[in-house]
Design an enzyme around this catalytic site. Structure first.
Site, PDB file in Angstrom:
ATOM      1  CD  GLU A  30       9.067  -6.310   3.262  1.00  0.00           C
ATOM      2  OE1 GLU A  30       9.046  -7.087   2.300  1.00  0.00           O
ATOM      3  OE2 GLU A  30       8.631  -6.607   4.397  1.00  0.00           O
TER       4      GLU A  30
ATOM      5  CB  SER B 283      14.457  -6.400   7.289  1.00  0.00           C
ATOM      6  OG  SER B 283      14.235  -7.625   7.965  1.00  0.00           O
ATOM      7  CG  LEU B 284      14.167  -8.029  12.347  1.00  0.00           C
ATOM      8  CD1 LEU B 284      14.503  -9.183  13.275  1.00  0.00           C
ATOM      9  CD2 LEU B 284      12.695  -7.684  12.446  1.00  0.00           C
TER      10      LEU B 284
ATOM     11  CG  ASP C  32      -1.820  -1.205   1.296  1.00  0.00           C
ATOM     12  OD1 ASP C  32      -1.987  -1.869   0.260  1.00  0.00           O
ATOM     13  OD2 ASP C  32      -2.345  -1.503   2.381  1.00  0.00           O
TER      14      ASP C  32
ATOM     15  NE  ARG D 261      17.247 -15.483   3.899  1.00  0.00           N
ATOM     16  CZ  ARG D 261      16.502 -14.672   4.631  1.00  0.00           C
ATOM     17  NH1 ARG D 261      15.843 -13.701   4.063  1.00  0.00           N
ATOM     18  NH2 ARG D 261      16.419 -14.835   5.944  1.00  0.00           N
TER      19      ARG D 261
END
Length: 414
Positions: free
Chosen positions: A249, A265-266, A97, A164
């Protein structure tokens, strides 16, 4: 590098911050509200070329009406967009959004082609893409096919501990070559008590689904996990629109680059939100607010108060299928162009529906998902190389001598 709480670190951080927020009396939390659009100069004066944010139009899902929330400073912290893909570790509200609203408002958007796929999510009809942490492989879990072959030996010197993106592409290739629906993580050779102690949440969730991770092979598949691109910000979370900030994010701070290291990201969310709050707080006395009467209320005159959910759900499903099939772990120009054509048709159909119908949460999320999908495709088509999370068979290598470049795009608001 990061605080740690067994296999529930993210949840613990979130609960700690939420508890703090709820203890502060001058913070109002509006539950069951959705972002519709950012309020900018375009709403105040359609002839202006400047770009300043004055708050947002918010949809109240309970009262089913759009409200104006004016603000001297606005922060976008709406999370990711994993629901743009058919398989994802993200919750149902991760529909991009903030990025979509920022794009429509004319903010700079960067590196949307870099979408991280987590290589190991539980493959189970009732598992809903439950994430199986990389820490399992760090603890000693080994990736195998259904015959017990340790296939990662063929792809990378680090085997099951490869990065990853390498692991996700390897699993994707193995599944496509064999036609199998999944591969497996094997932890049976590890101490069972230690495994249960280190991963109580994963052990408990899998046990509920009939899988004992200490005694059974664990079926896994890759799934969309983290959006490394987003709304361009500086080191204090400031976007290209005046008085608009972004963090988490939703933001593209530059910290992740073309890939993301687990848990960064944290740290990013904690550090950049604090920096943004400190800067915005210091600037507040200097910012001249626009009188509330200068900002128009939301106008939905001429719209119909009906929702044909089948149209919304069908388009939502089609977008996610298109993105998974053509814009997933491995891409090509042919697939991307096909996705672009399909998404254009869906976008035109949805936009026409949006203009004629009263707003609903489902319609808002569909519109945002389509916008994010188009941003990912357009960005991917502009990157003529494979780098980090963007791998294309048309450009399988990158030139190590070439200076890495960002793909920055911007909507010219009319």
């Amino acid at each position: 590098r990061i605080v740690h709480a067994h296999d529930l670190t993210g949840r613990e951080i979130e609960h700690t911050i939420l508890d703090k927020v709820r203890s502060i009396p001058n913070i109002a939390i509006l539950e069951d509200h959705c972002l519709v659009e950012l309020v900018t100069d375009h709403h105040v004066d359609s002839n202006t070329s400047s770009s300043t944010c004055y708050g947002a139009y918010i949809f109240d899902r309970t009262a089913k009406r759009v409200e104006l929330v004016s603000a001297t400073v606005t922060m976008l912290a709406t999370g990711g967009a994993g629901r743009v893909y058919k398989h994802t570790t993200n919750p149902k509200i991760a529909t991009g959004d903030g990025v979509a609203a920022a794009w429509r408002a004319g903010a700079k958007i960067r590196n949307m082609e870099f979408f991280q796929f987590h290589p190991t999510t539980l493959h189970h009809p009732d598992g809903d893409s439950f994430l199986l942490s990389e820490a399992l492989r760090g603890h000693g879990a080994i990736l195998k096919d259904r015959f017990g072959r340790e296939f990662m030996d063929d792809y990378h010197p680090m085997k099951s501990l490869a990065p990853r993106d390498v692991v996700a592409r390897a699993i994707d290739r193995e599944m496509k070559q064999t036609g199998e629906p999944c591969v497996f993580l094997d932890m049976r050779h590890l101490d069972a008590e230690e495994t249960r102690s280190h991963f109580p949440n994963i052990y408990g969730r899998c046990k509920e689904l009939g899988i004992d991770i200490t005694a059974d092979l664990i079926p896994v598949v890759p799934a969309a996990h983290y959006m490394c691109g987003g709304v361009v910000t500086d080191v204090n979370g400031r976007t290209s629109i005046t008085n608009l900030y972004a963090c988490g994010e939703t933001a593209s701070t530059g910290i992740h680059g073309a890939n993301r290291l687990a848990s960064n990201s944290l740290l990013e969310a904690l550090v950049f939100s604090r920096r943004a709050a400190d800067e915005a707080g210091a600037l507040l006395p200097q910012i001249k607010s626009v009188p509330l009467e200068n900002i128009p209320d939301w106008d939905d005159s001429g719209t119909i108060d009906t929702e044909e959910w089948v149209l919304i759900s069908h388009n939502f499903h089609e977008v996610r299928e298109v993105m998974w099939d053509y814009v997933g772990i491995v891409r090509s120009n042919l697939r991307l162009e096909r996705a672009r054509r399909r998404l254009k048709l869906i976008a035109e159909e949805t936009e026409d529906y949006y203009r004629r119908r009263r707003i609903s949460a489902g319609l808002l999320e569909l519109r945002n998902i389509i916008t994010v999908a188009q941003l990912i495709v357009d960005s991917a088509l502009r990157r003529h190389e494979s780098r980090g999370l963007h791998y294309t068979t048309d450009y399988p290598e990158f030139d190590p001598a070439a200076k890495p470049k960002d793909i920055v795009i911007r909507n010219r608001v009319k």
